[in-house]
Motif scaffolding. Structure first.
Motif, PDB file in Angstrom:
ATOM      1  N   ASP A  67       0.853  -1.191   0.000  1.00 16.46           N
ATOM      2  CA  ASP A  67       0.000   0.000   0.000  1.00 16.46           C
ATOM      3  C   ASP A  67       0.889   1.241   0.000  1.00 16.46           C
ATOM      4  N   ILE A  68       0.911   1.987  -1.106  1.00 14.43           N
ATOM      5  CA  ILE A  68       1.794   3.155  -1.199  1.00 14.43           C
ATOM      6  C   ILE A  68       1.036   4.479  -1.121  1.00 14.43           C
ATOM      7  N   ASN A  69      -0.195   4.452  -0.665  1.00 13.79           N
ATOM      8  CA  ASN A  69      -0.985   5.680  -0.607  1.00 13.79           C
ATOM      9  C   ASN A  69      -0.374   6.719   0.323  1.00 13.79           C
ATOM     10  N   SER A  70       0.059   6.303   1.516  1.00 16.54           N
ATOM     11  CA  SER A  70       0.668   7.266   2.440  1.00 16.54           C
ATOM     12  C   SER A  70       1.989   7.773   1.889  1.00 16.54           C
ATOM     13  N   PHE A  71       2.697   6.929   1.156  1.00 12.27           N
ATOM     14  CA  PHE A  71       3.943   7.353   0.503  1.00 12.27           C
ATOM     15  C   PHE A  71       3.663   8.449  -0.521  1.00 12.27           C
ATOM     16  N   LEU A  72       2.652   8.242  -1.343  1.00 10.94           N
ATOM     17  CA  LEU A  72       2.313   9.231  -2.368  1.00 10.94           C
ATOM     18  C   LEU A  72       1.768  10.515  -1.745  1.00 10.94           C
ATOM     19  N   ASP A  73       0.977  10.375  -0.681  1.00  9.18           N
ATOM     20  CA  ASP A  73       0.434  11.557  -0.016  1.00  9.18           C
ATOM     21  C   ASP A  73       1.542  12.456   0.516  1.00  9.18           C
ATOM     22  N   ALA A  74       2.636  11.856   0.973  1.00 11.69           N
ATOM     23  CA  ALA A  74       3.744  12.633   1.527  1.00 11.69           C
ATOM     24  C   ALA A  74       4.478  13.435   0.464  1.00 11.69           C
ATOM     25  N   LEU A  75       4.266  13.087  -0.806  1.00 10.92           N
ATOM     26  CA  LEU A  75       4.995  13.757  -1.889  1.00 10.92           C
ATOM     27  C   LEU A  75       4.105  14.645  -2.752  1.00 10.92           C
ATOM     28  N   LEU A  76       2.851  14.798  -2.371  1.00 14.47           N
ATOM     29  CA  LEU A  76       1.914  15.548  -3.210  1.00 14.47           C
ATOM     30  C   LEU A  76       2.309  17.005  -3.405  1.00 14.47           C
ATOM     31  N   LYS A  77       2.931  17.610  -2.398  1.00 17.86           N
ATOM     32  CA  LYS A  77       3.207  19.042  -2.441  1.00 17.86           C
ATOM     33  C   LYS A  77       4.481  19.389  -3.205  1.00 17.86           C
ATOM     34  N   HIS A  78       5.192  18.403  -3.695  1.00 15.65           N
ATOM     35  CA  HIS A  78       6.447  18.673  -4.396  1.00 15.65           C
ATOM     36  C   HIS A  78       6.155  18.909  -5.880  1.00 15.65           C
ATOM     37  N   GLU A  79       6.021  20.174  -6.225  1.00 15.51           N
ATOM     38  CA  GLU A  79       5.629  20.533  -7.590  1.00 15.51           C
ATOM     39  C   GLU A  79       6.719  20.238  -8.608  1.00 15.51           C
ATOM     40  N   THR A  80       7.978  20.179  -8.154  1.00 18.38           N
ATOM     41  CA  THR A  80       9.082  19.929  -9.101  1.00 18.38           C
ATOM     42  C   THR A  80       9.240  18.448  -9.417  1.00 18.38           C
TER      43      THR A  80
ATOM     44  N   THR B 253      14.978  17.910  -3.687  1.00 18.59           N
ATOM     45  CA  THR B 253      16.237  18.107  -2.970  1.00 18.59           C
ATOM     46  C   THR B 253      16.473  16.979  -1.967  1.00 18.59           C
ATOM     47  N   ALA B 254      17.744  16.803  -1.593  1.00 20.38           N
ATOM     48  CA  ALA B 254      18.095  15.797  -0.597  1.00 20.38           C
ATOM     49  C   ALA B 254      17.446  16.114   0.743  1.00 20.38           C
ATOM     50  N   GLU B 255      17.341  17.405   1.080  1.00 18.73           N
ATOM     51  CA  GLU B 255      16.728  17.795   2.347  1.00 18.73           C
ATOM     52  C   GLU B 255      15.244  17.438   2.364  1.00 18.73           C
ATOM     53  N   GLU B 256      14.569  17.582   1.227  1.00 19.51           N
ATOM     54  CA  GLU B 256      13.160  17.201   1.151  1.00 19.51           C
ATOM     55  C   GLU B 256      12.996  15.691   1.277  1.00 19.51           C
ATOM     56  N   ILE B 257      13.907  14.948   0.685  1.00 22.37           N
ATOM     57  CA  ILE B 257      13.891  13.484   0.829  1.00 22.37           C
ATOM     58  C   ILE B 257      14.060  13.106   2.299  1.00 22.37           C
ATOM     59  N   LYS B 258      14.977  13.775   2.975  1.00 25.81           N
ATOM     60  CA  LYS B 258      15.210  13.507   4.401  1.00 25.81           C
ATOM     61  C   LYS B 258      13.959  13.775   5.221  1.00 25.81           C
ATOM     62  N   ASP B 259      13.304  14.911   4.974  1.00 30.56           N
ATOM     63  CA  ASP B 259      12.098  15.268   5.726  1.00 30.56           C
ATOM     64  C   ASP B 259      10.993  14.245   5.520  1.00 30.56           C
ATOM     65  N   ARG B 260      10.791  13.844   4.259  1.00 30.80           N
ATOM     66  CA  ARG B 260       9.731  12.879   3.973  1.00 30.80           C
ATOM     67  C   ARG B 260      10.069  11.498   4.568  1.00 30.80           C
ATOM     68  N   THR B 261      11.336  11.151   4.576  1.00 32.64           N
ATOM     69  CA  THR B 261      11.745   9.868   5.153  1.00 32.64           C
ATOM     70  C   THR B 261      11.442   9.838   6.640  1.00 32.64           C
ATOM     71  N   ASN B 262      11.815  10.894   7.355  1.00 36.03           N
ATOM     72  CA  ASN B 262      11.531  10.959   8.792  1.00 36.03           C
ATOM     73  C   ASN B 262      10.037  10.868   9.059  1.00 36.03           C
ATOM     74  N   GLN B 263       9.246  11.380   8.146  1.00 32.00           N
ATOM     75  CA  GLN B 263       7.792  11.353   8.296  1.00 32.00           C
ATOM     76  C   GLN B 263       7.236   9.943   8.101  1.00 32.00           C
ATOM     77  N   LEU B 264       7.858   9.167   7.232  1.00 35.80           N
ATOM     78  CA  LEU B 264       7.271   7.899   6.808  1.00 35.80           C
ATOM     79  C   LEU B 264       7.776   6.671   7.561  1.00 35.80           C
ATOM     80  N   VAL B 265       8.979   6.729   8.123  1.00 32.19           N
ATOM     81  CA  VAL B 265       9.560   5.499   8.657  1.00 32.19           C
ATOM     82  C   VAL B 265       9.073   5.144  10.048  1.00 32.19           C
TER      83      VAL B 265
END
Length: 700
Positions: free
Chosen positions: A617-630, A651-663
């Motif tokens: 189920d990747i819905n929460s994964f996709l929801d975490a990335l919805l705001k990234h317009e780039t 950006t790497a910093e955005e990846i880090k933020d989303r990772t902390n949110q999801l793990v």
């Protein structure tokens, strides 16, 4: 410029963002002001009549021996702590405690903040709960800032030591633990769990990893106690006080001359339970520390300060384990206040410094004879101890019993990465290494099981892609052993020489990656993997990468590479490409523009296509990335799988933020992660999400 704090922590990150944002939270400042105000207004009998006189005498007398003085004055209970507690309290403000009990509480406030900061590093993203349930805990506030016990100090040292232990700074951890024991000797209860943690998380099981830190802890403790070790007054006040024998009170007679002591037995059982784990995660370690102190509280009628030895750990677990309700811990705190309000010597109505009340509920009930105060207090104790036992049981059920089955945390998580030669398997493995760190990973490669070395005549008959050319069943044996937490002897194929090394020991780890040509070819082998990833980039891109790699790294000519590919084409289709159907995730990079010259080493602008099983189920994964317009993500469902098409930048910093949110509660494995940007960063984020998803839902 980054500001460095104790233990090597940086208060600011590289971009100047405050790392300990918890210190900027309004709840923190409300709690701090409340604690400071209470420190001026309240002090229990022990603090007023024992601790403060003891500490201030030490300074006013020119550092004379306070143990001898107070013991000689028949005040043997004045200060049941080793001398380092005296130094901590005195030199950080206690020397002025005659002016106000606030001054002796300055080190207590600092210790309290230190605990909060350490927990904030353990519980990233859960600051609000940490502030509400730890920082504003009514029992912990009462113990330290109203009643006036000192137990926050050793707990601060303990948690600082644990933090350093998790950072693999074992010697510094040992120093801090030694300091902690030198403030309160019952910290020795945690030493066996420290030894187990280091041993279980040390693949080689070398005694030297234990001896050095153990000696350091012992030497630090002895160095701080040496001035008083020949002092009978010190030994009587600290090590023979009235609280010590209580350990032996919980017992029953087995024969006229023998007793069975319950507390040591319960502690041994707890220690035995800890040995069941192949690995001990950070969460389990902290739970066991809390349980080791709970053994004392369950079987011994407690003092108020003792609850500072368990509540922080219970709160930590309740925050970490999202399914665990805070209600049991809140009820436990209610039971605490009920019991200590009803005991004969309750100070609930006498701790206020600017009043002279001597009222106690116990005395009131005894005088009016409405109900026996002893019976009522006993019922309250029964309720308190029952609540404590239930909390321990529920934490055991959710924390320890459940953790026995948790992949990554206590069992190796096995990842298979398959695909043809030159498709980017090693690059994908390196992305995982940057995520989890080399210290948390074991990497084994299928090429080690080639049957012959380079130049052997047999290579004229079969290709490397043929099962005939590899000891595939030997791989199965090795993977089974590693998955069971044991080491194997394995030779390594050296691509620079084409030769095999002598067999060396390969140890399992939290994350074990098998990277090779045939990970999913045999059913028994592919069933061992917790996550199966197949790499198959667009064919022209694969040719470009493989030719570029072999020219640079293996000194092949373009013609030789193309000739080898042609020879292997049939085997590639038959033995390698067919494995894609058995994978959980299929990764395919593709060129966004036409490749003008294949194999010239040029960097190609890429898109990413991921096919994965519908069970994830990747819905929460996709929801975490919805705001990234780039970053453009298209998600579709196929007949039997789901497909992601990804292009753009992040950006790497955005990846880090989303990772902390999801793990979630798996964040301890990516504390020092190095995140990539753009598609590689997206792939890191996607893989850690799949790994955590599989770890949480696996029944293997």
């Amino acid at each position: 410029m980054a500001i460095k704090s104790a233990f090597g922590l940086s208060l600011n990150d590289k971009k100047g963002v405050f790392k300990f944002e918890i210190l900027r939270d309004k709840i923190f400042w409300v709690g701090l002001v409340l604690k400071v105000v209470l420190s001026f207004l309240f002090a229990g009998t022990f603090l007023k009549e024992a601790f403060i006189p003891f500490v201030t005498y030490f300074f006013s007398s020119g550092f004379s021996d306070p143990y001898a003085y107070f013991y000689g004055a028949s005040a043997a209970e004045a200060f049941p702590y080793p001398p380092f507690m005296l130094y901590v309290l005195g030199f950080l403000g206690g020397f002025a405690a005659n002016l106000s009990p606030f001054f002796i509480r300055i080190p207590l406030i600092l210790a309290d903040i230190a605990i909060l900061l350490v927990f904030s590093r353990f519980l990233k993203g859960k600051i609000n709960k940490l502030l509400k349930y730890y920082w504003l805990s009514p029992v912990l506030i009462y113990i330290t800032y109203i009643h006036g016990q000192l137990d926050v100090v050793p707990i601060a040292f303990l948690l600082a030591s644990a933090y350093l232990l998790f950072k693999k700074k074992n010697l510094w951890s040992a120093v801090i633990l030694g300091l902690g024991i030198a403030t309160k000797t019952n910290l020795i209860l945690v030493i066996p769990f420290y030894i187990l943690f280091v041993w279980k998380n040390n693949n080689e099981h070398k005694l030297t990893r234990l001896i050095g830190p153990a000696l350091v802890t012992l030497l630090v403790f002895l160095a701080l106690n040496i001035p008083y070790l020949n002092n009978e007054s010190f030994l009587q006040m600290v090590y023979s006080n009235r609280e010590q024998p209580k350990i032996w009170n919980a017992s029953f007679t087995m024969a006229p001359q023998f007793k069975f002591f319950i507390v040591p037995a319960a502690y041994i059982i707890l220690l035995a339970a800890a040995t069941r784990f192949k690995r001990i995660s950070k969460d389990l370690f902290l739970i066991f520390l809390g349980f080791s102190f709970s053994v004392l509280l369950i079987f011994i009628a407690p003092q108020p300060g003792w609850y500072f030895w368990i509540l922080p750990f219970f709160v930590y677990f309740a925050i970490r384990e999202q399914k665990f309700s805070f209600s049991p811990i809140l009820i436990l705190q209610l039971a605490f206040f009920l019991f200590f309000a009803l005991v004969e010597h309750s100070d609930f109505f006498t701790v206020y410094l600017f009043g002279d009340s001597s009222f106690t509920i116990y005395g009131f009930l005894k005088e009016n004879r409405w109900v026996s105060p002893d019976v009522l207090a006993s019922l309250a104790l029964t309720f308190l101890q029952t609540c404590l036992v239930l909390n321990v049981y529920w934490i055991y059920k959710w924390g320890i019993k459940k953790n026995l089955q948790k992949k990554i945390k206590n069992k190796p998580f096995l990842i298979g990465i398959g695909g043809d030669s030159g498709v980017g398997k090693s690059t994908l493995t390196e992305l995982l290494v940057r995520l989890f760190g080399q210290q948390n990973m074991t990497i084994i490669r299928g090429d080690d099981m080639h049957r012959w070395e380079r130049g052997h005549d047999k290579w004229d008959e079969v290709t490397h892609l043929s099962p005939k050319a590899n000891h595939l069943h030997e791989d199965i044996r090795h993977l089974k052993v590693l998955k069971n937490g044991k080491s194997v002897l394995r030779r390594i194929y050296d691509h620079s020489t084409g030769k095999f090394t002598a067999p060396t020991k390969v140890y399992p780890n939290k994350i074990t990656v098998f990277e090779g040509l045939h990970p999913f070819y045999i059913t028994a082998k592919r069933d061992l993997f917790d996550l199966k990833v197949f790499v198959a980039p667009e064919e022209n891109l694969r040719l470009h990468w493989k030719i570029s790699r072999d020219i640079v790294k293996r000194n092949y000519t373009k013609e030789k590479v193309l000739h080898q590919l042609q020879l292997r084409k049939e085997d590639s289709t038959k033995y390698i490409d067919s494995q894609a159907a058995f994978s959980d995730v299929r990764v395919a990079y593709y060129a966004l523009n036409e490749i003008t010259e294949i194999g010239n080493g040029d960097t190609i602008e890429l898109g990413l296509r991921i096919e994965l099983e519908t069970n994830i189920d990747i819905n929460s994964f996709l929801d975490a990335l919805l705001k990234h317009e780039t970053l453009q993500i298209v998600h579709e469902y196929g007949v039997s799988d789901q497909i992601l098409e990804v292009t753009g930048t992040i950006t790497a910093e955005e990846i880090k933020d989303r990772t902390n949110q999801l793990v979630g509660d798996y964040d301890e494995f990516i504390e020092d992660a190095l995140f990539e940007k753009d598609l590689n960063g997206f792939l890191q984020l996607f893989l850690i999400y799949c790994i955590v998803y599989k770890a949480k839902n696996s029944l293997k």
